[in-house]
Design an enzyme around this catalytic site. Structure first.
Site, PDB file in Angstrom:
ATOM      1  CD  GLU B 211      11.928  34.775  13.818  1.00 22.63           C
ATOM      2  OE1 GLU B 211      11.328  35.830  13.517  1.00 22.63           O
ATOM      3  OE2 GLU B 211      11.469  33.648  13.563  1.00 22.63           O
ATOM      4  CG  HIS B 280      12.216  27.724   4.855  1.00 14.92           C
ATOM      5  ND1 HIS B 280      11.445  28.653   4.212  1.00 14.92           N
ATOM      6  CD2 HIS B 280      11.627  27.551   6.073  1.00 14.92           C
ATOM      7  CE1 HIS B 280      10.433  29.021   4.993  1.00 14.92           C
ATOM      8  NE2 HIS B 280      10.532  28.365   6.127  1.00 14.92           N
TER       9      HIS B 280
END
Lengths: 342, 477
Positions: B211, B280
């Site tokens: 990322e 998450h």
């Protein structure tokens, strides 16, 4: 001429070590361009000492051959990006010394109208994309410039500078991976000035910098970054390799910074002897000067016109940087966002 | 002994799916691991494997059946030697709700958002961004939303996001989509399904799981005039990339004195899904909302999703686009006109009311709407504002509503500490204090990392009744 070591990666080297000494005019141009950076930086150091430049100020003195040599063999469509030791890169890209110095003093006439400072200057006209204060960011952003070159099909190469410290960052490896995978036109330059701030490469980096791309199949070379002709020769071939669609290339430029990391560096981490030795043996300007005296039969006096021309440019920039007004208070609120077109 | 084979869940948020195909027939022997059927959801197609050895005794749900609830018995498996005739009748029960169908029951029939007015008429204001930066309360941009709601099609939020991206990619060659699994896999959540086929590998690009690197790469390409859409598999993973989102994307225009823009969209599911644990499940609205130089949007409905996506791609600035996984499969009426673009900075009054204002964004708008229903039953008229934009915030619409209702509850899925509700409380204090009949109230997540256990997760996240109770406290009913 200094020898060029071949990377021990599987990727074959694209660099040959044979080159002719350039014409006199070109040698003089290289000398002049390096001298501009040297004298500009000395002046910046002086203005910093006078309190006219604030914040951080990282000088490029000792490393001038690298950006000068590489820029001299780039194509006009190529793009350049670097970290915060960026004044030399901007001058080499052809940015105006007045605008750079006025940005250092935080004035309206600066490239970022006084809102960026030493580490944050840009010129899309000169294809210089900063000037980035976060160590390692230039590697990712520069790989993005290369992505755009490929996407737009303009045959440009992104010349992406990082220091030895930045090349330890994870994002540097993430981007070398993508650049190799997608064969992006990017030339990674690792300016190894032996110190990541105050930590020597022996203490902060395992292995060799020129081999950092080896696991991705990216060829690399270690280059004497104090010899502008070697830099030029190697960069020319590396740029050809990259421009021909072969993907990225890594050049480690071995160099030495003659000043502190920034102006506020006490320099406790290296000895006076080490510094003096480097100045005596690895000054890129002195080395080229010696070569020109030998090859072109020039005398000390023959170099005076360079000093004169450069002194005028640098003094003019310092003058401008002090006379240009501070930005108008309204500038506080501009350039936060671009207006949305109707 | 005969056992039931149940409809499996393919993901934490799957509630139902289509039983598209049986690969075994009644009477066939099966071994563990052998494929017996294929099921499809709006996200994926997957094979169902036998867990035990045996013989398919009876198929309870025929191939082609849509909307089969998770944990519904779909077949009966016999042990060797058993006959179909031996199967107890109870095992034939079909369509029985699953015993532990604890996936969220958000999925609802088509929701309509066309019931309320679109609020302020809006105003054309030059230097709008400067006024926002200075904290001025100004009317939102002009938007005749009702003119678009005459012609609509029913679509899921997922389809709306895809339509928004695809329409803009057709128009502008410089727009490209990059991220993990966006191309060949068709999107981890199937947002980009079919886009590789339409736009090709040059413009729909699978990245490695890096990322930090690919976000920085995309920002660099935006400096050169490309318009990347960067998909993060979830916004939680964007924390790896937050340096580039903030330091490189948001600040460069200012640091460059306006020379170098960064037209880019960072998008992905934000907030909690269903029992995916603390790492998450975080809401980043207040994180990105904090940063000058960014725009931040958080759609609720399909119309929001499409209209804001188009606005985000067209915007010359970096936009953080916060989606919600649970909302992906929900259907709404969405304007069919390609010109439907929701201006960033414009909230929507989803339901008008007079007693209390409920202000929410993303999935919490739906909860606020349900709370408003319940409040109505108790004789309390709640106005529901769907913020749509976090930055710039439509302060005008919030304040106009408070002036009318004199009470406000901010609802967000994230933590309250330094959250969006804190900002709204400050806003109302500064600009509408004298209109308040009660203190500004906030509903949000409990101040704990999100737990995994089903019951604890429910306790941690804001529920409809939390909103109802808070609103009732304010109106003393």
């Amino acid at each position: 001429m200094a020898s060029v070591k071949k990377a021990k990666s599987d990727a074959s080297s694209a660099i040959s070590n044979t080159s002719k000494i350039p014409e006199a005019a070109e040698l003089k141009q290289l000398y002049r361009n390096m001298l501009l950076i040297r004298r500009f930086e000395e002046k910046a150091g002086q203005l910093y000492g006078m309190g006219l430049i604030g914040g951080f100020c990282h000088l490029y003195i000792g490393q001038e051959a690298i950006v000068t040599g590489i820029q001299s063999v780039q194509e006009p469509q190529d793009t350049v990006i670097t970290t915060y030791r960026d004044h030399g890169h901007m001058l080499a890209c052809g940015m105006d010394a007045k605008g750079v110095m006025a940005e250092l003093t935080g004035r309206e006439g600066g490239y970022s109208r006084g809102k960026g400072g030493s580490m944050h200057m840009f010129s899309s006209e000169a294809k210089f994309y900063g000037g980035h204060g976060i160590v390692g960011a230039s590697a990712s952003l520069g790989t993005g410039l290369a992505f755009a070159h490929q996407y737009q099909g303009d045959k440009g190469v992104a010349v992406v500078y990082s220091g030895d410290g930045a090349s330890n960052q994870g994002q540097f490896f993430e981007c070398m991976n993508m650049a190799a995978l997608w064969k992006l036109p990017v030339l990674y330059i690792i300016e190894n000035n032996q110190y990541g701030m105050g930590t020597s490469t022996k203490r902060h980096a395992a292995g060799e910098f020129y081999q950092r791309g080896a696991s991705f199949g990216i060829p690399g070379e270690k280059v004497d970054g104090s010899d502008v002709l070697t830099v030029q020769n190697v960069a020319r071939q590396a740029l050809d390799y990259v421009r021909s669609g072969n993907g990225p290339y890594v050049l480690e430029m071995s160099t030495y910074r003659f000043r502190g990391h920034s102006m506020s560096d006490p320099g406790k981490y290296r000895s006076k002897e080490e510094l003096e030795k480097a100045k005596a043996e690895r000054d890129p300007i002195e080395k080229l000067k010696a070569l020109m005296m030998k090859e072109l039969g020039m005398s000390e006096e023959d170099f005076n016109p360079f000093e004169k021309e450069i002194k005028a440019i640098v003094n003019e920039s310092a003058e401008f940087a002090q006379q240009s007004p501070e930005p108008h208070p309204d500038e506080l609120w501009t350039d936060i966002l671009k207006p949305v077109e109707a | 002994m005969a056992t039931q084979i149940l409809m499996p869940a393919l993901s934490p948020t799957m509630t139902e799916g289509k039983l598209s195909k049986w690969t075994k027939n009644e009477g066939d022997k099966v071994k563990p691991g052998e494929v017996i059927a294929e099921i499809e959801t709006d996200k994926a197609t997957m094979e169902v494997e036998a867990v035990d050895a045996g013989v398919i005794g009876k198929i309870l749900v025929p191939a082609g059946t849509e909307g089969v609830q998770v944990n519904t018995p779909i077949a009966v498996l016999l042990e060797d030697g058993e006959q179909a005739a031996d199967i107890p009748n109870a095992l034939f029960a079909c369509g029985r709700p699953g015993l532990s169908a604890d996936a969220p029951k958000e999925a609802a029939p088509v929701q309509t958002t066309a019931t309320a007015s679109a609020g302020s008429a809006g105003a054309h204001i030059t230097n709008r961004d400067i006024l926002y930066a200075q904290g001025k309360v100004i009317e939102p941009p002009v938007f005749d939303e009702n003119s678009y709601t005459q012609n609509t099609v029913t679509m899921t939020v997922r389809e709306a996001l895809r339509a928004g991206m695809s329409e803009e990619m057709r128009k502008d060659e410089s727009v490209y989509l990059m991220g993990e699994e966006v191309a060949q896999y068709q999107g981890a959540y199937k947002i980009s399904q079919g886009m590789l086929d339409e736009f090709g590998p040059k413009r729909v690009i699978d990245t490695p799981i890096t990322e930090h690197g690919f976000a920085g790469l995309a920002v660099g390409s935006a400096f050169r005039g490309l318009k990347p859409i960067v998909e993060f598999m979830t916004m939680n993973f964007a924390m790896q990339a937050i340096d580039h989102i903030i330091n490189s994307a948001a600040k460069t225009l200012y640091m460059a004195g306006g020379q170098l823009g960064c037209p880019i969209v960072f998008r992905g599911p934000n907030g909690a899904a269903a029992r995916v644990g603390a790492q998450h499940s975080q809401c980043y609205a207040s994180w990105y909302g904090h940063i000058p130089g960014l725009k931040v949007v958080a759609p609720w409905s399909a119309a929001d999703a499409k209209g804001l996506m188009k606005a985000a791609i067209k915007d010359p600035n970096p936009v953080v686009f916060l989606e919600n996984e649970i909302m992906y499969g929900q259907s709404f009426e969405c304007p069919s006109n390609d010109d439907f673009v929701v201006p960033i900075g414009r909230a929507r009054v989803e339901r008008e009311g007079t007693d209390v204002t409920l202000v929410a964004f993303s999935i919490m708008v739906g909860k606020a709407m349900q709370a408003a229903e319940k409040l109505a039953e108790a004789g309390i008229s709640a106005e529901v504002i769907n913020l749509r934009s976090i930055r710039p915030l439509d302060t005008w619409t919030i304040l106009e509503s408070v002036k009318k209702t004199n009470r406000i509850v901010s609802v967000e899925e994230g933590w309250l500490y330094a959250g969006i509700g804190a900002e709204i409380a400050a806003l109302v204090n500064e600009h509408a204090f004298d209109y308040l009949d009660a203190p500004v109230a906030r509903v949000g997540a409990k101040d704990v990392p999100l737990p995994y256990a089903n019951n604890l997760e429910k306790l941690a996240l804001p529920q409809v009744d939390d909103i109802v109770n808070k609103a009732r406290e304010l109106v003393n009913k």
